[in-house]
Scaffold this active site. Sequence first.
Site, PDB file in Angstrom:
ATOM      1  N   LYS A  12       0.872  -1.185   0.091  1.00 58.15           N
ATOM      2  CA  LYS A  12      -0.012   0.218  -0.063  1.00 58.15           C
ATOM      3  C   LYS A  12       0.830   1.195   0.027  1.00 58.15           C
ATOM      4  O   LYS A  12       0.444   2.072   0.693  1.00 58.15           O
ATOM      5  CB  LYS A  12      -0.908   0.038   0.968  1.00 58.15           C
ATOM      6  CG  LYS A  12      -2.081  -1.108   1.064  1.00 58.15           C
ATOM      7  CD  LYS A  12      -2.930  -1.309   2.475  1.00 58.15           C
ATOM      8  CE  LYS A  12      -2.081  -2.138   3.537  1.00 58.15           C
ATOM      9  NZ  LYS A  12      -2.978  -2.193   4.687  1.00 58.15           N
ATOM     10  N   CYS A  13       1.851   1.259  -0.664  1.00 62.79           N
ATOM     11  CA  CYS A  13       2.904   2.191  -0.590  1.00 62.79           C
ATOM     12  C   CYS A  13       2.787   2.987  -1.993  1.00 62.79           C
ATOM     13  O   CYS A  13       2.564   2.231  -3.052  1.00 62.79           O
ATOM     14  CB  CYS A  13       4.371   1.677  -0.485  1.00 62.79           C
ATOM     15  SG  CYS A  13       5.612   2.898  -0.759  1.00 62.79           S
ATOM     16  N   GLY A  14       3.344   4.299  -2.207  1.00 62.92           N
ATOM     17  CA  GLY A  14       3.165   5.095  -3.365  1.00 62.92           C
ATOM     18  C   GLY A  14       4.253   4.422  -4.455  1.00 62.92           C
ATOM     19  O   GLY A  14       4.197   4.487  -5.496  1.00 62.92           O
TER      20      GLY A  14
END
Length: 195
Positions: free
Chosen positions: A70-72
Amino acid sequence: MKYLFLALIGVFASCNAQDKTPKKTKPQTTQSTKNMKIIYNYTFEDINGDTYNFADLKGKKIIILNTASKCGYTKQYDALEKIYQTYKDDNLVIVGFPSDNFGGQEFEDNEEIASFCKLNYGVSFPLMSKSDVKGNEQNDIFKFLTKKAVNGKSDHEVKWNFTKFLINTDGTLETSYPSATLPDDPKIISWIENK
């Protein structure tokens, strides 16, 4: 007496002859090669709960990175999978270490992580069990990657998800690149292709 004198001369001559025999010397070990540590000494639990033995990767180049779903930077999975598919037959392996150390950006359990990576990015390269890549509970692989006292080469800091570590074909650490460096950056591709 004559025989005793001759015997003593014979013993003396044979002792001198032994002294002139060249002595075997140990191969020279430089400080740098003596301190070199390798990744092949490690095993880790993979995302399916099986033992992953890094000794099975001898002779391959390895890219190890900490990942998060769920990271950029999660979209880097696309480029990582493309690189893996392009170079896996040329002795490249990519190994992902899911971690929740940065902003709580990883799912709770391994099954959910594996499913997310497969369904959304088609990830087929090895993923390990979720673990810490920094701090008091840092896993042994990342201790090797980040601490000169363990890897024998240099210190590296994991500042965020998708920090990339390059391992040479002899199992030694080459270098690391921060999260913002894309997996298909020319520096990384050049290292992969440099036989």
